[in-house]
Scaffold this active site. Structure first.
Site, PDB file in Angstrom:
ATOM      1  N   LEU A  72      68.553  26.042  34.647  1.00  0.00           N
ATOM      2  CA  LEU A  72      68.114  25.777  36.018  1.00  0.00           C
ATOM      3  C   LEU A  72      69.302  25.928  36.964  1.00  0.00           C
ATOM      4  CD1 LEU A  72      65.885  22.548  35.784  1.00  0.00           C
ATOM      5  CD2 LEU A  72      65.111  24.907  36.047  1.00  0.00           C
ATOM      6  N   ASP A  73      69.080  26.583  38.067  1.00  0.00           N
ATOM      7  CA  ASP A  73      70.080  26.656  39.131  1.00  0.00           C
ATOM      8  C   ASP A  73      69.811  25.506  40.089  1.00  0.00           C
ATOM      9  OD1 ASP A  73      71.800  27.166  41.177  1.00  0.00           O
ATOM     10  OD2 ASP A  73      70.980  29.133  41.707  1.00  0.00           O
ATOM     11  N   LEU A  74      70.554  24.430  39.941  1.00  0.00           N
ATOM     12  CA  LEU A  74      70.292  23.236  40.747  1.00  0.00           C
ATOM     13  C   LEU A  74      70.765  23.376  42.188  1.00  0.00           C
ATOM     14  CD1 LEU A  74      71.113  20.375  38.209  1.00  0.00           C
ATOM     15  CD2 LEU A  74      68.892  21.369  38.798  1.00  0.00           C
ATOM     16  N   LYS A  75      71.375  24.521  42.505  1.00  0.00           N
ATOM     17  CA  LYS A  75      71.722  24.782  43.897  1.00  0.00           C
ATOM     18  C   LYS A  75      70.583  25.482  44.642  1.00  0.00           C
ATOM     19  CE  LYS A  75      76.681  25.094  42.933  1.00  0.00           C
ATOM     20  NZ  LYS A  75      77.897  25.963  42.946  1.00  0.00           N
ATOM     21  N   GLY A 138      90.522  14.584  35.332  1.00  0.00           N
ATOM     22  CA  GLY A 138      91.250  14.045  34.196  1.00  0.00           C
ATOM     23  C   GLY A 138      90.638  14.461  32.874  1.00  0.00           C
ATOM     24  N   HIS A 139      91.421  14.292  31.823  1.00  0.00           N
ATOM     25  CA  HIS A 139      90.963  14.530  30.465  1.00  0.00           C
ATOM     26  C   HIS A 139      91.328  13.330  29.614  1.00  0.00           C
ATOM     27  CE1 HIS A 139      89.515  18.628  30.843  1.00  0.00           C
ATOM     28  NE2 HIS A 139      90.597  18.939  31.541  1.00  0.00           N
ATOM     29  N   ASP A 140      90.953  13.369  28.350  1.00  0.00           N
ATOM     30  CA  ASP A 140      91.176  12.250  27.440  1.00  0.00           C
ATOM     31  C   ASP A 140      92.611  11.725  27.522  1.00  0.00           C
ATOM     32  OD1 ASP A 140      89.805  10.955  24.805  1.00  0.00           O
ATOM     33  OD2 ASP A 140      91.944  11.246  24.469  1.00  0.00           O
ATOM     34  N   ASN A 142      94.683  11.744  29.879  1.00  0.00           N
ATOM     35  CA  ASN A 142      94.949  11.031  31.123  1.00  0.00           C
ATOM     36  C   ASN A 142      94.358   9.625  31.105  1.00  0.00           C
ATOM     37  OD1 ASN A 142      94.063  14.159  32.237  1.00  0.00           O
ATOM     38  ND2 ASN A 142      96.157  13.451  32.483  1.00  0.00           N
ATOM     39  N   ASP A 169      87.156  10.038  25.393  1.00  0.00           N
ATOM     40  CA  ASP A 169      85.922  10.812  25.474  1.00  0.00           C
ATOM     41  C   ASP A 169      84.815  10.203  24.628  1.00  0.00           C
ATOM     42  OD1 ASP A 169      87.170  12.591  27.136  1.00  0.00           O
ATOM     43  OD2 ASP A 169      87.289  14.226  25.691  1.00  0.00           O
TER      44      ASP A 169
END
Length: 380
Positions: A72-75, A138-140, A142, A169
């Site tokens: 689906l294109d939610l835009k 951020g990632h794990d 961070n 995560d």
């Protein structure tokens, strides 16, 4: 056989690891998880490793079994409208965008709650929906850094080290989301109403510090890397190398286990020193290391096999998948996919009457478009 979540429909907008891990657990226990993906690109995890088939690689297959996929294109107006139609009969929406993204799409919790007041909306983010960091990426690495976990990982004289698993995560995000969703579903049976579940991977990571942070909150004494009782401070709870350059983990924290271990290595004088000061702990570690270097890993495990010492071999992946305990508990399983079968991580939660099941492999991108649209009974 019915499954615990047979009648629960989840719209999963998440990608990569935390969100898909959450919905994989719920799907294994019967939830109808509809994976809503961006047309053409889909979940980035599809392309993160060598592909097994048209669906994606090994990690994608492991995280997305038992799910259906719709693009689906939610835009677009049409995409938004179809999503809203799906929300009318959904129980849960899960997303992992940064705060504000769904509002800009016109699909905020407030909007969706007007469509379906029973809807449970779960958002997994790095820092949560409030606070000065809420819009930061951020990632794990961070999140565990901000939580103080990273500072305590590693040896006393070295720098902090990265974890081999994604603590924030999975434990800080996905597992907390599973709990939040199930709690909200349970509460809905009483109130008849849904609610917003705000999951912060930083919050979840801080909550994991149960063996260290409470003591600091009482004493204001900052713990030091490599000196924690369960992270390098005690000789009875440590890692040692063997003659063949393998490693053994010693978790002889209780006196009875420590006594048996000391007797095997011929150092009974250590038995009463399990909680000795750090200088003595260091001397014991040095001596234990000298002794363990005299035999191979296999030789030590043979010597210890009939004793209760809480000593284990540190296994490599090829040994893990062949380990009799892992195999007996079905923690490595074979899943059929387009080009054959592939081994995956099994199901850790064992229910006696309504156990989880693996019903389908991971879906191709948009594989269920027609099926799901058809269920809505709206025009193509």
């Amino acid at each position: 056989m019915s499954l615990p979540l047979d009648n629960i429909k989840i719209l999963d907008l998440s990608r990569l690891l935390p969100g898909p891990y959450c919905t994989q657990v719920l799907a294994d226990f019967g939830a109808d998880v509809i994976k809503i993906e961006e047309p053409k690109l889909g979940d980035y995890m599809r392309w993160e490793s060598e592909k097994l088939d048209d669906a994606g690689g090994a990690m994608f297959h492991s995280l997305n079994r038992n799910k259906r996929s719709i693009t689906l294109d939610l835009k677009s107006d049409d995409g938004k409208q179809i999503f809203k139609e799906l929300v009318k009969t959904a129980d849960v929406v899960l997303e992992s965008f940064r705060p504000g993204v769904m509002e800009r799409l016109g699909l905020s919790y407030e909007v969706l709650n007007e469509i379906n007041e029973k809807l449970i909306y779960c958002a997994i983010t790095g820092f949560g929906q409030t606070g000065p960091y809420k819009n930061m990426p951020g990632h794990d690495v961070n999140f565990v850094s901000y939580a103080g976990i990273m500072e305590l990982q590693g040896e006393e004289t070295g720098k902090p080290i990265l974890s081999s698993v994604q603590i924030a995560d999975i434990a800080g995000g996905a597992q907390q989301a599973i709990t939040g969703i199930l709690l909200a579903l349970f509460e809905r049976t009483v109130s008849g109403k849904g609610q917003f579940v705000d999951i912060s991977m930083l919050d979840g990571s801080v909550s994991l510090l149960q063996t260290t942070l409470p003591q600091y909150l009482v004493t204001n004494e900052v713990p030091k890397r490599g000196q924690l009782d369960l992270s390098g401070g005690l000789a009875c709870y440590s890692i040692y190398r063997t003659k063949d350059n393998r490693h053994i983990s010693v978790g002889a924290f209780e006196k009875k286990f420590w006594r048996s271990f000391c007797q095997v290595i011929g150092e009974e004088s250590f038995i009463e020193q399990s909680n000795a000061p750090s200088d003595i702990q260091q001397k014991m570690r040095t001596r234990i290391q000298e002794i363990l270097l005299e035999k191979t890993l296999a030789e030590w495990m043979t010597a210890l096999q009939h004793l209760e010492t809480c000593v284990s071999p540190i296994l490599t992946f090829d040994e893990v998948v062949e380990d009799p305990q892992i195999q007996d508990r079905d923690m490595i399983i074979d899943i059929t996919h387009e080009n054959g079968s592939v081994k995956q991580i099994g199901i850790p939660i064992k229910l006696s009457r309504t156990p989880a099941s693996i019903r389908t492999s991971a879906p191709k991108l948009g594989e269920h478009n027609n099926q799901i649209i058809g269920e809505l009974r709206i025009s193509q």
